[in-house]
Motif scaffolding. Sequence first.
Motif, PDB file in Angstrom:
ATOM      1  N   GLY A 422       8.415  -2.949   6.570  1.00 56.49           N
ATOM      2  CA  GLY A 422       7.519  -3.833   7.304  1.00 56.49           C
ATOM      3  C   GLY A 422       8.111  -5.175   7.665  1.00 56.49           C
ATOM      4  O   GLY A 422       7.396  -6.171   7.751  1.00 56.49           O
ATOM      5  N   GLY A 423       9.408  -5.220   7.889  1.00 61.23           N
ATOM      6  CA  GLY A 423      10.068  -6.501   8.129  1.00 61.23           C
ATOM      7  C   GLY A 423       9.718  -7.160   9.443  1.00 61.23           C
ATOM      8  O   GLY A 423       9.988  -8.353   9.616  1.00 61.23           O
ATOM      9  N   ARG A 424       9.105  -6.430  10.387  1.00 57.03           N
ATOM     10  CA  ARG A 424       8.823  -7.008  11.710  1.00 57.03           C
ATOM     11  C   ARG A 424       7.336  -7.023  12.043  1.00 57.03           C
ATOM     12  O   ARG A 424       6.962  -7.117  13.198  1.00 57.03           O
ATOM     13  CB  ARG A 424       9.583  -6.220  12.791  1.00 57.03           C
ATOM     14  CG  ARG A 424      11.095  -6.279  12.636  1.00 57.03           C
ATOM     15  CD  ARG A 424      11.788  -5.372  13.632  1.00 57.03           C
ATOM     16  NE  ARG A 424      13.233  -5.307  13.403  1.00 57.03           N
ATOM     17  CZ  ARG A 424      14.032  -4.395  13.945  1.00 57.03           C
ATOM     18  NH1 ARG A 424      13.521  -3.447  14.728  1.00 57.03           N
ATOM     19  NH2 ARG A 424      15.331  -4.415  13.695  1.00 57.03           N
ATOM     20  N   ARG A 425       6.493  -6.909  11.056  1.00 57.83           N
ATOM     21  CA  ARG A 425       5.062  -6.864  11.334  1.00 57.83           C
ATOM     22  C   ARG A 425       4.527  -8.241  11.713  1.00 57.83           C
ATOM     23  O   ARG A 425       4.980  -9.265  11.194  1.00 57.83           O
ATOM     24  CB  ARG A 425       4.309  -6.323  10.119  1.00 57.83           C
ATOM     25  CG  ARG A 425       4.619  -4.867   9.856  1.00 57.83           C
ATOM     26  CD  ARG A 425       3.955  -4.356   8.596  1.00 57.83           C
ATOM     27  NE  ARG A 425       4.406  -2.996   8.283  1.00 57.83           N
ATOM     28  CZ  ARG A 425       4.190  -2.387   7.136  1.00 57.83           C
ATOM     29  NH1 ARG A 425       3.536  -3.011   6.169  1.00 57.83           N
ATOM     30  NH2 ARG A 425       4.629  -1.163   6.940  1.00 57.83           N
ATOM     31  N   SER A 426       3.534  -8.222  12.572  1.00 63.74           N
ATOM     32  CA  SER A 426       2.955  -9.466  13.051  1.00 63.74           C
ATOM     33  C   SER A 426       1.958 -10.024  12.041  1.00 63.74           C
ATOM     34  O   SER A 426       1.559  -9.358  11.086  1.00 63.74           O
ATOM     35  CB  SER A 426       2.239  -9.225  14.381  1.00 63.74           C
ATOM     36  OG  SER A 426       1.099  -8.398  14.169  1.00 63.74           O
ATOM     37  N   GLU A 427       1.517 -11.257  12.279  1.00 60.63           N
ATOM     38  CA  GLU A 427       0.539 -11.902  11.402  1.00 60.63           C
ATOM     39  C   GLU A 427      -0.766 -11.113  11.376  1.00 60.63           C
ATOM     40  O   GLU A 427      -1.373 -10.923  10.315  1.00 60.63           O
ATOM     41  CB  GLU A 427       0.290 -13.331  11.874  1.00 60.63           C
ATOM     42  CG  GLU A 427      -0.710 -14.089  11.022  1.00 60.63           C
ATOM     43  CD  GLU A 427      -0.927 -15.503  11.518  1.00 60.63           C
ATOM     44  OE1 GLU A 427      -1.898 -16.156  11.052  1.00 60.63           O
ATOM     45  OE2 GLU A 427      -0.153 -15.966  12.384  1.00 60.63           O
ATOM     46  N   ASN A 428      -1.215 -10.644  12.536  1.00 63.05           N
ATOM     47  CA  ASN A 428      -2.456  -9.870  12.573  1.00 63.05           C
ATOM     48  C   ASN A 428      -2.305  -8.521  11.885  1.00 63.05           C
ATOM     49  O   ASN A 428      -3.235  -8.036  11.227  1.00 63.05           O
ATOM     50  CB  ASN A 428      -2.909  -9.675  14.014  1.00 63.05           C
ATOM     51  CG  ASN A 428      -3.571 -10.922  14.581  1.00 63.05           C
ATOM     52  OD1 ASN A 428      -4.239 -11.657  13.850  1.00 63.05           O
ATOM     53  ND2 ASN A 428      -3.385 -11.166  15.870  1.00 63.05           N
ATOM     54  N   SER A 429      -1.131  -7.921  12.028  1.00 62.10           N
ATOM     55  CA  SER A 429      -0.900  -6.655  11.338  1.00 62.10           C
ATOM     56  C   SER A 429      -0.959  -6.852   9.834  1.00 62.10           C
ATOM     57  O   SER A 429      -1.545  -6.039   9.109  1.00 62.10           O
ATOM     58  CB  SER A 429       0.453  -6.073  11.733  1.00 62.10           C
ATOM     59  OG  SER A 429       0.734  -4.911  10.989  1.00 62.10           O
ATOM     60  N   GLU A 430      -0.377  -7.938   9.350  1.00 68.74           N
ATOM     61  CA  GLU A 430      -0.419  -8.215   7.915  1.00 68.74           C
ATOM     62  C   GLU A 430      -1.856  -8.431   7.445  1.00 68.74           C
ATOM     63  O   GLU A 430      -2.212  -8.082   6.323  1.00 68.74           O
ATOM     64  CB  GLU A 430       0.417  -9.459   7.585  1.00 68.74           C
ATOM     65  CG  GLU A 430       1.900  -9.314   7.853  1.00 68.74           C
ATOM     66  CD  GLU A 430       2.564  -8.312   6.922  1.00 68.74           C
ATOM     67  OE1 GLU A 430       1.910  -7.817   5.995  1.00 68.74           O
ATOM     68  OE2 GLU A 430       3.757  -8.017   7.131  1.00 68.74           O
ATOM     69  N   ARG A 431      -2.687  -8.950   8.302  1.00 69.05           N
ATOM     70  CA  ARG A 431      -4.074  -9.243   7.924  1.00 69.05           C
ATOM     71  C   ARG A 431      -4.932  -7.980   7.877  1.00 69.05           C
ATOM     72  O   ARG A 431      -5.810  -7.855   7.008  1.00 69.05           O
ATOM     73  CB  ARG A 431      -4.662 -10.242   8.919  1.00 69.05           C
ATOM     74  CG  ARG A 431      -6.084 -10.647   8.626  1.00 69.05           C
ATOM     75  CD  ARG A 431      -6.617 -11.543   9.722  1.00 69.05           C
ATOM     76  NE  ARG A 431      -7.993 -11.957   9.466  1.00 69.05           N
ATOM     77  CZ  ARG A 431      -8.776 -12.542  10.355  1.00 69.05           C
ATOM     78  NH1 ARG A 431      -8.312 -12.793  11.583  1.00 69.05           N
ATOM     79  NH2 ARG A 431     -10.017 -12.868  10.042  1.00 69.05           N
ATOM     80  N   PHE A 432      -4.672  -7.028   8.782  1.00 71.20           N
ATOM     81  CA  PHE A 432      -5.595  -5.906   8.932  1.00 71.20           C
ATOM     82  C   PHE A 432      -5.070  -4.564   8.428  1.00 71.20           C
ATOM     83  O   PHE A 432      -5.854  -3.622   8.284  1.00 71.20           O
ATOM     84  CB  PHE A 432      -5.995  -5.764  10.407  1.00 71.20           C
ATOM     85  CG  PHE A 432      -6.777  -6.940  10.929  1.00 71.20           C
ATOM     86  CD1 PHE A 432      -8.013  -7.259  10.398  1.00 71.20           C
ATOM     87  CD2 PHE A 432      -6.272  -7.731  11.949  1.00 71.20           C
ATOM     88  CE1 PHE A 432      -8.741  -8.330  10.878  1.00 71.20           C
ATOM     89  CE2 PHE A 432      -6.989  -8.807  12.435  1.00 71.20           C
ATOM     90  CZ  PHE A 432      -8.231  -9.122  11.893  1.00 71.20           C
ATOM     91  N   SER A 433      -3.769  -4.455   8.170  1.00 69.24           N
ATOM     92  CA  SER A 433      -3.245  -3.174   7.687  1.00 69.24           C
ATOM     93  C   SER A 433      -3.917  -2.772   6.382  1.00 69.24           C
ATOM     94  O   SER A 433      -4.159  -3.604   5.503  1.00 69.24           O
ATOM     95  CB  SER A 433      -1.735  -3.264   7.462  1.00 69.24           C
ATOM     96  OG  SER A 433      -1.033  -3.161   8.667  1.00 69.24           O
ATOM     97  N   SER A 434      -4.227  -1.474   6.257  1.00 64.12           N
ATOM     98  CA  SER A 434      -4.783  -0.912   5.034  1.00 64.12           C
ATOM     99  C   SER A 434      -5.988  -1.713   4.545  1.00 64.12           C
ATOM    100  O   SER A 434      -6.063  -2.147   3.398  1.00 64.12           O
ATOM    101  CB  SER A 434      -3.711  -0.833   3.939  1.00 64.12           C
ATOM    102  OG  SER A 434      -2.621  -0.079   4.409  1.00 64.12           O
TER     103      SER A 434
END
Length: 776
Positions: A422-434
């Motif tokens: 997950g080295g390139r995930r966006s801020e929103n992805s970090e907030r909503f993943s799983s």
Amino acid sequence: MAVVISGLFCIIVAIALGVGGAKVISLGGTWYFAIVAAGFLLTGALLLMRRRTALWVYALLMLGALGWAVYEVGLDWWQLAPRGSIIAPFGLWLLTPWIARRLGWQHFGFRAWGGAALPLMLAVVLWGGATVYAVGHDSHDIKGMLPTPLAQAPAADDAVPAADWHAYGRSQHGQRYSPLAQITPQNVDRLEPVWHYQTGDLRGPDDPDETTYEVTPLKVDDSLYLCTPHNLVIALDAETGQERWRFDPKVPHSVNRQHLTCRGLSYHAAPQPSDGKVCQQRLFMPTADARLIALDAKTGEICPGFGDNGEVDLWANMPHVKEGFYYSTSPPVVARDVVIIGGAVNDNVRANEPSGVIRAYDVYTGELKWNWDPGNPDETAPIAAGETYSPSSPNSWSISSADEALGMVYVPLGNQVPDQWGGRRSENSERFSSSIVALDLDSGELRWVFQTVRHDLWDMDVPAQPSLIDIQTENGPVPALVAPTKQGDIYALDRRTGEPILPVREVPAPQGAAEGDWVAKTQPASALSYEPPKLQSKDLWGATLIDQMMCHIQFHSLRYEGRYTPPSTEGTLVYPGNFGVFNWGGVAVDPVRQMVFSTPAYLAFTSKLIPREDAETTYVSEQEPFLNENFGSPFAVELKAFVSPIGLPCTAPPWGYVAGADLRTGKTHWLRKNGTVRDRSPIPLPFKMGVPSLGGPMITAGGVGFLSGTLDYYLRAYDVTTGRELWKARLPAGGQATPMTYQSRSGRQMVVVVAGGHGSLGTKAGDSVIAYALPR
């Protein structure tokens, strides 16, 4: 000759255990296998020299092995079995006349059993006694009882007529609970087949491995509705099982699809009585080629006023369009006259995938009403023509729930690909993943989010439909959401705010991610959890001692520091694995008893990151859709089950349970291993070892729960109060679906199960829909 053969056998075993045992020691593991090897070597040498001392040596070996086994695992039969699989039978063989006579006894009698044979006889008796005791004593089950229902418990969801089943989880609340009570623990053993229908939709030679029957039928009025893996929609007479109509959307074949699955349909009835117009009652079905189709429930004809001639193109406004890489395997939610749908993407093929956007369409016209894009969560107005949604945002491939009174839809979200890096995930992805997100039914705006895994590197998508139930607390009833997760936690949240009702604590997580990545320092953990204990060497299993030793070599060759050990280039053990303690089948909740009926499963997997040298080379797959290659990212990933060389789990059974917990306290009152290895062993042995299930449970007001998803082919009934198995019926194929129940027009309570098998689990394929009821 028997003594020579026995001696040579000992030496062969000694060599195998010696070589493997040395490897285990070099990896930092136990000395046990090397010590046993030495015992076998000395016994073999003495047998070849025809020395009675061989029996003394082997007796010491047996007693030592038994002592170590009991010290490690206690008197657990399935743990003792591999430890004694070679040692105990060979000890018994050494006491036979074929050996005794060759070791100097002219007459096999009392003298042969005395002297050197006496310690060996004692060792054999002790092994036999331990075995007999262990077989009769189960050390895994919790045999308790759920408390009696509250005097003023919240009522069951009554938005659906008691006789019907209108949505995947019966209602949009997803409880998988029926208020019918005709079938009880006292009479369930009288259930008999009433009708058996076969859809004719069978798995083809070119279909993907994930060609599966996972459907839960709907029952509306006197009709039953279901879909098949190839997206056929079929209506049956709910009383007789006779076919009324079928619809074929003509989905073209594609080599790119990871799945061919239809978990169910969605239903909507117009609020006004029928005036002769078509589609007063309509069914919605997503297809494998990314269409959402509306059908007239009475006739099976398309609803021409919906979208473009009865269908909406789900590829609209999508980035990275590639046929077969986006579709929905789960039924949409229908609430407040909108149909809300997410979609699945092919896991770990490319870094650039379609969007995980959630869209809401008008149930009558198919007009896009709102869209919530996890990559752009603040813009929910319908997207303009020519624009595209955010690529590779977390997607929702499972089933959502809705509360029309609160005006929210509850969406379980997965991870952003690549799953294991997950080295390139966006801020929103970090907030909503799983996570679970609550969206406004009218606007799609975010109301709250609860994340179950931070920076998910283990494919721990929230896999199941949240179940909505009002939980009685000290401060009165609280509208709650019950969400099972792959890692074994069951969260009980206030569905108004997303705040926990049962406590959630932060636990430290192992550190040290792959190059360019990072790991969250802590992870949430619910007070109600079926997370397995951290694996230790004593937990490793195998069919034989040598098989078990090979699992030790694997275990000590992998990186493993407990749950959430980061993926690595040397290989990581992931336990629980991404099969999940819970998966799409979810749980069943009883609003009257205030309990949750769940089916925890325990299998370990391994993941290994493989550095990519370019964006085209394939490292882990040989054919399209090239799963786990992660084109465009730094690593491909090799994913495997943690199994022995002969394909059995390296973790000890039980691998599957049924469980009953009180949602008011979070306490598990009963836990029982569930299912046999009858359909997974070379010969049909009905050993009740506890096997995983894939497919959810269903419970009724009569106090009976039903489950068909185990790896053996049975529909089972359980006493909801104690978890005791009450009845089972043999199925013609794997039953990896969730059963449902309804009342037919003749007044009989029917239980229906779909048995079509599951491709990736290797259960037998079929096309059966079977109804059971009490005798008239």
